[in-house]
Scaffold this active site. Sequence first.
Site, mmCIF file in Angstrom:
data_model
loop_
_atom_site.group_PDB
_atom_site.id
_atom_site.type_symbol
_atom_site.label_atom_id
_atom_site.label_comp_id
_atom_site.label_asym_id
_atom_site.label_seq_id
_atom_site.Cartn_x
_atom_site.Cartn_y
_atom_site.Cartn_z
ATOM 1 N N TYR A 160 -39.989 -54.225 -24.976
ATOM 2 C CA TYR A 160 -41.409 -54.249 -25.355
ATOM 3 C C TYR A 160 -41.991 -55.654 -25.149
ATOM 4 C CZ TYR A 160 -45.623 -53.628 -28.205
ATOM 5 O OH TYR A 160 -46.931 -53.571 -28.632
ATOM 6 N N ALA A 162 -40.958 -58.126 -23.242
ATOM 7 C CA ALA A 162 -41.026 -58.490 -21.817
ATOM 8 C C ALA A 162 -42.163 -57.738 -21.128
ATOM 9 C CB ALA A 162 -39.694 -58.185 -21.136
ATOM 10 N N SER A 163 -42.347 -56.470 -21.493
ATOM 11 C CA SER A 163 -43.427 -55.691 -20.849
ATOM 12 C C SER A 163 -44.784 -56.292 -21.190
ATOM 13 C CB SER A 163 -43.371 -54.214 -21.283
ATOM 14 O OG SER A 163 -43.788 -54.040 -22.631
#
Length: 253
Positions: A160, A162-163
């Site tokens: 989450y 990194a996204s």
Amino acid sequence: MSLLAGKRALISGAASGIGRATARICTREGARVGVLDRDPAGARQTVEEIAAAGGEVIELTADLRDEAQVAGAVAQLREMWGGLDTVIGCAGVQLAGRDDRADRLSLEAWQETIDINLTGMFLLCKHGIGALLKAGAGGSVVLVCSPTGQYGCAPGYDAYSASKAGVYGLVRVLAADYAGEAIRVNGVIPGYTDSPMTAWVTPAEHEALLQTIPLRRAGRPEEVGEVIAFLASDRAAYTTGGVWAADGGMTAV
Ligand SMILES: NC(=O)c1ccc[n+]([C@@H]2O[C@H](COP(=O)([O-])OP(=O)(O)OC[C@H]3O[C@@H](n4cnc5c(N)ncnc54)[C@H](O)[C@@H]3O)[C@@H](O)[C@H]2O)c1
């Protein structure tokens, strides 16, 4: 004059939470809204609520991971309304119970998160901005980020976080890419917001989270939606490439 009078807006993730609140606010402010979501029941509820309040809204069922579905939803709006003025990306997932720190994180959970939160946001922008360019009158894009994309404030939510870091990158580069065509691109950072996405938070975790927020409470989806609507509007004409917090001060401390 209403903030978004005459504007045609596409909003992803508008079947729930922040996206639904944003759709309500944008229609209250005079925009026509296309509700794009993979959840038809939730999208219908949004549409019914807005229509009952006199707003102009249509339901577009699409999964952001499917480029043909995203392209089809945008084409449907262009056909109905003759163009588009604003694109708002709220859809996202946080895979509680599946997201994890890297050594324990499955490739499937990583990929699903990236596919929706980052690639899905890209596909929304690819086709949504394509429609703004075809209309030829500039426009605005607002993408929902997260404090987790800026700080390591959610240990164990590696996919989450990194996204969402990727969404910050998208905001900045798209702002540079399209400034010459008068398309503004901004990000909004919700903090800890009371929506179905945070339903997994236990009472003890809730109390601990409040200690990280100067205003000492969770945000309401509407409090994020108001900022999104302002950035989408012409009153924010000199903003682009920025990320704006509606987080109770969470990212300030
Ligand atoms: N709630 C919070 O505390 C918080 C904090 C920071 C950032 N955010 C971000 O705000 C945004 C909105 O979150 P929310 O709290 O309203 O969550 P939510 O779960 O209430 O709403 C998310 C919506 O996205 C839709 N969606 C998910 N995957 C999709 C896909 N593949 N295609 C189309 N639609 C899809 C869901 O159906 C749902 O309607 C998300 O991007 C989230 O990461 C939320």
